[in-house]
Design a protein around this motif. Structure first.
Motif, PDB file in Angstrom:
ATOM      1  N   ARG A  12       0.868  -1.186   0.000  1.00  0.00           N
ATOM      2  CA  ARG A  12       0.000   0.000   0.000  1.00  0.00           C
ATOM      3  C   ARG A  12       0.909   1.243   0.000  1.00  0.00           C
ATOM      4  O   ARG A  12       0.841   2.085   0.879  1.00  0.00           O
ATOM      5  N   ALA A  13       1.763   1.286  -1.013  1.00  0.00           N
ATOM      6  CA  ALA A  13       2.835   2.282  -1.036  1.00  0.00           C
ATOM      7  C   ALA A  13       2.325   3.722  -1.038  1.00  0.00           C
ATOM      8  O   ALA A  13       2.897   4.598  -0.380  1.00  0.00           O
ATOM      9  N   LYS A  14       1.251   3.953  -1.762  1.00  0.00           N
ATOM     10  CA  LYS A  14       0.727   5.323  -1.846  1.00  0.00           C
ATOM     11  C   LYS A  14       0.260   5.779  -0.456  1.00  0.00           C
ATOM     12  O   LYS A  14       0.576   6.886  -0.017  1.00  0.00           O
ATOM     13  N   ALA A  15      -0.471   4.898   0.215  1.00  0.00           N
ATOM     14  CA  ALA A  15      -0.952   5.226   1.564  1.00  0.00           C
ATOM     15  C   ALA A  15       0.228   5.367   2.523  1.00  0.00           C
ATOM     16  O   ALA A  15       0.226   6.229   3.412  1.00  0.00           O
ATOM     17  N   THR A  18       1.713   8.777   2.214  1.00  0.00           N
ATOM     18  CA  THR A  18       0.817   9.785   2.801  1.00  0.00           C
ATOM     19  C   THR A  18       0.833   9.715   4.326  1.00  0.00           C
ATOM     20  O   THR A  18       0.937  10.737   5.009  1.00  0.00           O
ATOM     21  N   GLU A  19       0.720   8.504   4.840  1.00  0.00           N
ATOM     22  CA  GLU A  19       0.561   8.360   6.288  1.00  0.00           C
ATOM     23  C   GLU A  19       1.865   8.604   7.051  1.00  0.00           C
ATOM     24  O   GLU A  19       1.841   9.135   8.161  1.00  0.00           O
ATOM     25  N   ARG A  22       2.152  12.248   7.201  1.00  0.00           N
ATOM     26  CA  ARG A  22       1.158  12.750   8.165  1.00  0.00           C
ATOM     27  C   ARG A  22       1.702  12.576   9.592  1.00  0.00           C
ATOM     28  O   ARG A  22       1.569  13.470  10.432  1.00  0.00           O
ATOM     29  N   LEU A 140       0.659  -1.420  11.698  1.00  0.00           N
ATOM     30  CA  LEU A 140       0.744  -2.652  10.898  1.00  0.00           C
ATOM     31  C   LEU A 140       0.034  -2.357   9.582  1.00  0.00           C
ATOM     32  O   LEU A 140      -1.185  -2.432   9.496  1.00  0.00           O
ATOM     33  N   HIS A 141       0.820  -2.001   8.593  1.00  0.00           N
ATOM     34  CA  HIS A 141       0.245  -1.308   7.448  1.00  0.00           C
ATOM     35  C   HIS A 141      -0.334  -2.211   6.375  1.00  0.00           C
ATOM     36  O   HIS A 141      -0.992  -1.738   5.447  1.00  0.00           O
ATOM     37  N   THR A 166      -2.018   0.110  15.557  1.00  0.00           N
ATOM     38  CA  THR A 166      -3.119   0.406  14.622  1.00  0.00           C
ATOM     39  C   THR A 166      -2.749  -0.156  13.251  1.00  0.00           C
ATOM     40  O   THR A 166      -1.628  -0.654  13.063  1.00  0.00           O
ATOM     41  N   TYR A 167      -3.694  -0.034  12.306  1.00  0.00           N
ATOM     42  CA  TYR A 167      -3.443  -0.546  10.957  1.00  0.00           C
ATOM     43  C   TYR A 167      -3.259   0.589   9.949  1.00  0.00           C
ATOM     44  O   TYR A 167      -3.100   0.333   8.755  1.00  0.00           O
ATOM     45  N   GLU A 170      -4.028   7.579  11.104  1.00  0.00           N
ATOM     46  CA  GLU A 170      -5.069   8.555  10.780  1.00  0.00           C
ATOM     47  C   GLU A 170      -5.346   9.372  12.033  1.00  0.00           C
ATOM     48  O   GLU A 170      -5.026   8.940  13.150  1.00  0.00           O
ATOM     49  N   GLU A 171      -5.950  10.519  11.840  1.00  0.00           N
ATOM     50  CA  GLU A 171      -6.248  11.385  12.994  1.00  0.00           C
ATOM     51  C   GLU A 171      -7.283  10.734  13.885  1.00  0.00           C
ATOM     52  O   GLU A 171      -8.374  10.366  13.405  1.00  0.00           O
TER      53      GLU A 171
ATOM     54  N   ALA B  20      -6.151   6.381   2.257  1.00  0.00           N
ATOM     55  CA  ALA B  20      -5.039   7.060   1.588  1.00  0.00           C
ATOM     56  C   ALA B  20      -4.541   6.275   0.374  1.00  0.00           C
ATOM     57  O   ALA B  20      -3.919   6.840  -0.515  1.00  0.00           O
ATOM     58  N   GLN B  21      -4.810   4.979   0.334  1.00  0.00           N
ATOM     59  CA  GLN B  21      -4.357   4.174  -0.803  1.00  0.00           C
ATOM     60  C   GLN B  21      -5.326   4.296  -1.984  1.00  0.00           C
ATOM     61  O   GLN B  21      -4.910   4.486  -3.111  1.00  0.00           O
ATOM     62  N   TRP B  51      -8.087  -8.080   3.817  1.00  0.00           N
ATOM     63  CA  TRP B  51      -6.632  -8.217   3.678  1.00  0.00           C
ATOM     64  C   TRP B  51      -6.338  -9.693   3.409  1.00  0.00           C
ATOM     65  O   TRP B  51      -6.615 -10.545   4.255  1.00  0.00           O
ATOM     66  N   SER B  74      -6.612  -2.224  18.507  1.00  0.00           N
ATOM     67  CA  SER B  74      -5.924  -1.581  17.379  1.00  0.00           C
ATOM     68  C   SER B  74      -6.837  -0.835  16.429  1.00  0.00           C
ATOM     69  O   SER B  74      -6.399  -0.419  15.357  1.00  0.00           O
ATOM     70  N   PRO B  76      -8.924   2.123  17.028  1.00  0.00           N
ATOM     71  CA  PRO B  76      -9.541   3.270  17.679  1.00  0.00           C
ATOM     72  C   PRO B  76     -10.359   4.057  16.661  1.00  0.00           C
ATOM     73  O   PRO B  76     -10.065   4.007  15.467  1.00  0.00           O
ATOM     74  N   VAL B  78     -11.337   6.900  14.294  1.00  0.00           N
ATOM     75  CA  VAL B  78     -10.585   7.992  13.667  1.00  0.00           C
ATOM     76  C   VAL B  78     -11.580   8.946  13.010  1.00  0.00           C
ATOM     77  O   VAL B  78     -12.749   8.625  12.838  1.00  0.00           O
ATOM     78  N   ARG B  79     -11.052  10.118  12.669  1.00  0.00           N
ATOM     79  CA  ARG B  79     -11.928  11.144  12.098  1.00  0.00           C
ATOM     80  C   ARG B  79     -12.329  10.807  10.670  1.00  0.00           C
ATOM     81  O   ARG B  79     -11.526  10.339   9.885  1.00  0.00           O
ATOM     82  N   PRO B  90      -9.376  -4.585   9.668  1.00  0.00           N
ATOM     83  CA  PRO B  90      -8.815  -5.480   8.653  1.00  0.00           C
ATOM     84  C   PRO B  90      -9.414  -6.881   8.771  1.00  0.00           C
ATOM     85  O   PRO B  90      -9.356  -7.490   9.833  1.00  0.00           O
TER      86      PRO B  90
END
Lengths: 178, 406
Positions: A12-15, A18-19, A22, A140-141, A166-167, A170-171, B20-21, B51, B74, B76, B78-79, B90
């Motif tokens: 998920r290289a694009k994400a 970005t992340e 961020r 854990l992306h 988290t996976y 994000e905010e 984002a992906q 996944w 894992s 939470p 998010v906005r 996942p």
């Protein structure tokens, strides 16, 4: 916080680009553990992101010399020599059969062992980096990240319950949002 | 029915949601969340994201155990849009189960339960998108008194219903739902044909469309063509390009912008070269959903020769942005533009000949602007598909006829 992104394949290289940006923008120290820079090519990783490349593709299984000699070279060499005489057609057929069965089996075995070595290396590097870096937050992306940490992260969480996992980065929602 | 004095707390379940992906994946669910959030006390969105894990059975067991342990801590909230809380779950799935829709549905339900720590979803009202995954997961994880609704959008529904186990699960879902919706006639016919005993339960609902961005003034000439579609066979970019080349032979000032990407890109690029229109065609690649209204507003006409659409959101987006449309009657668009076909542009039948599109374009040029009425079409569509209209419709579904008045 020390935020560690685990993204062994960079699927998920694009994400990821970005992340990680961020996370750096949010003032965190960011480390990325991924296979190689090449896997993220074209996705403009932020300069503030520290990287550790797993490089598992550099690892491959080396067949024992005896196997290479006695099971690959000798039989095919013999058949090639026999094939120079009147048994040319039969030798060619036998060589074809040998390649399709024995050599293909050896290749499959080599591939499986290589995959296992690469997987072991990936798991070991991820484990090393998690220990070395003592992150406060592990992202854990991708599916391979879950695979890579399955052997040790649950125990680490039990030791360090404050470790955030988290996976994605994000905010987080908070009461003021709602 | 939820009464007025109860908390207006809704959960939305979806297998697709922008991230984002893939920022455009499930953009319609994000729009739905934005449309319904005003007037709710709380909106939770659960994105069950598949996944695929390709590991041996022995290793898989360890991965599954670890995932089950880590999930509840894992995910939470998010906005996301309009103050809603988004949880991304996942759904890990063995590669071997990828083709089995029933098995995939069970995995969605299983991992959602793990993420919730075995507790039911708190909301008394749940709306699920793509029933085989999300409604199944919702029904396995809801409170006993919860009301579960679902909307079907899946263009691959026929494939799902071809599998006996998935079909049986879908039947059970339909039986247990408080309300079931589809976004177009094609899906209605598929579901009603497969489950005639549930035909009375099927209702229509539309995806909400953003009417916030539009051209400053209507197009004066229909020269800048726009296509917004992924590069796959059903979108018929070959017809589009051949028709464009034919029209451009008459008017060299024509241009074509292609927003989208996909597996057919090399073939489409090759066809552009073969037709000699390279200098007139612009490839934008994938665009963010939020960019679409602006892109539309910078063009003169939307041309969409698709062979099949369940809804036809692109037609509404175009009219919302102030563009006339040249579009096929391919399922959704004729339903969406029902009663305003002539005001919005020109519709043509799906035929295997790009000349139909050429003729359609010539007709549109003759008719535009005097015999079209974009303002009327836009107002009509906004009253049906605008955020406010769709949000109110959802509230009436969930909270009764007066539910929208809060």
């Amino acid at each position: 916080m020390n935020v560690l992104f685990v993204a062994p394949s960079g699927a998920r290289a694009k994400a990821l680009a970005t992340e990680t940006r961020r996370a750096a923008d949010a003032g965190h120290r960011v480390l990325l553990v991924a296979e190689s820079e090449a896997k993220l090519a074209g996705h403009d990783l932020d300069g503030r992101v520290e990287t550790h490349w797993i490089g598992s593709s550099a690892v491959s299984y080396t067949e024992p010399a005896a196997t290479r000699f006695f099971r690959r070279k000798v039989p095919l060499g013999l058949l090639r020599r026999v094939g120079r005489g009147p048994l040319r057609r039969r030798a060619r057929k036998a060589a074809k059969h040998y390649r399709a069965t024995v050599i293909a089996g050896l290749d499959a075995d080599k591939k499986t062992r290589t995959q296992r070595l690469r997987r072991d290396r990936r798991d070991a590097v991820v484990r090393e980096q998690v220990q070395r870096w003592a992150p406060d937050w592990v992202v854990l992306h991708e599916p391979l990240a879950v695979e890579a940490v399955a052997g040790f992260l649950p125990a680490l969480i039990a030791e360090r319950p404050a470790l955030r996992t988290t996976y994605a980065f994000e905010e987080l929602w908070d009461e003021t949002d709602g | 029915m939820v009464t007025q004095d109860q908390e207006r707390h809704v959960a939305v379940l979806t297998p697709w949601y922008p991230d984002a992906q893939i920022p455009f994946s499930g953009a319609f669910v994000e729009s739905m969340a934005a449309a319904v959030a005003p007037g709710l006390d709380r909106l939770d969105v659960f994105h069950t994201d598949e996944w695929i894990v390709n590991a041996s059975a022995e290793r898989r067991e360890r991965i599954w155990d670890a995932h089950a342990g880590m999930l509840p801590r894992s995910v939470p909230p998010v906005r996301t849009v309009a103050g809603a809380r988004l949880r991304r779950v996942p759904v890990i799935l063995p590669k071997s189960k990828w083709r089995d829709f029933g098995e995939r549905a069970e995995h969605h339900a299983h991992w959602l339960k793990a993420a919730l720590g075995g507790e039911p979803i708190e909301a008394p009202v749940i709306h699920a998108h793509v029933p085989i995954y999300s409604a199944w997961a919702a029904l396995q994880n809801c409170r006993p008194d919860a009301r579960v609704y679902a909307t079907e959008h899946a263009s691959f529904l026929v494939k799902i219903l071809r599998q006996p186990r998935a079909r049986a699960m879908y039947d059970e879902i339909l039986h247990r739902l408080a309300g079931y919706f589809v976004v177009g006639d094609v899906l209605h016919d598929v579901v009603a044909g497969t489950f005639p005993h549930h035909a009375d339960k099927i209702r229509y609902i539309a995806n909400p469309i953003d009417f916030g961005t539009r051209r400053a003034a209507p197009p004066t000439a229909l020269r800048r063509w726009l296509s917004v579609a992924s590069f796959k066979a059903g979108k018929r970019h070959d017809h589009l390009l051949r028709a464009f080349a034919a029209c451009r032979a008459d008017d060299p000032s024509l241009t074509l912008t292609l927003a989208g990407d996909g597996v057919l890109r090399p073939e489409i690029e090759a066809l552009v070269d073969e037709l000699g229109v390279r200098e007139a065609v612009t490839f934008l690649g994938m665009v963010q959903p939020s960019e679409v209204p602006g892109i539309m507003a910078a063009h003169d006409v939307l041309v969409h020769p698709s062979a099949f659409e369940t809804f036809g959101v692109v037609a509404v987006e175009a009219v919302a942005a102030g563009l006339p449309v040249l579009i096929t009657r391919c399922g959704g668009p004729e339903l969406v533009l029902d009663g305003i076909e002539d005001a919005a542009g020109v519709m043509i039948d799906v035929v295997d000949d790009p000349q139909a599109l050429v003729d359609g374009y010539r007709l549109l040029r003759e008719r535009y602007p005097s015999k079209t009425d974009l303002e009327h079409a836009r107002g009509h569509l906004e009253s049906k598909y605008g955020y406010e209209a769709i949000g109110a419709q959802y509230h009436r579904i969930w909270f009764g006829e007066n539910g929208a008045e809060r």
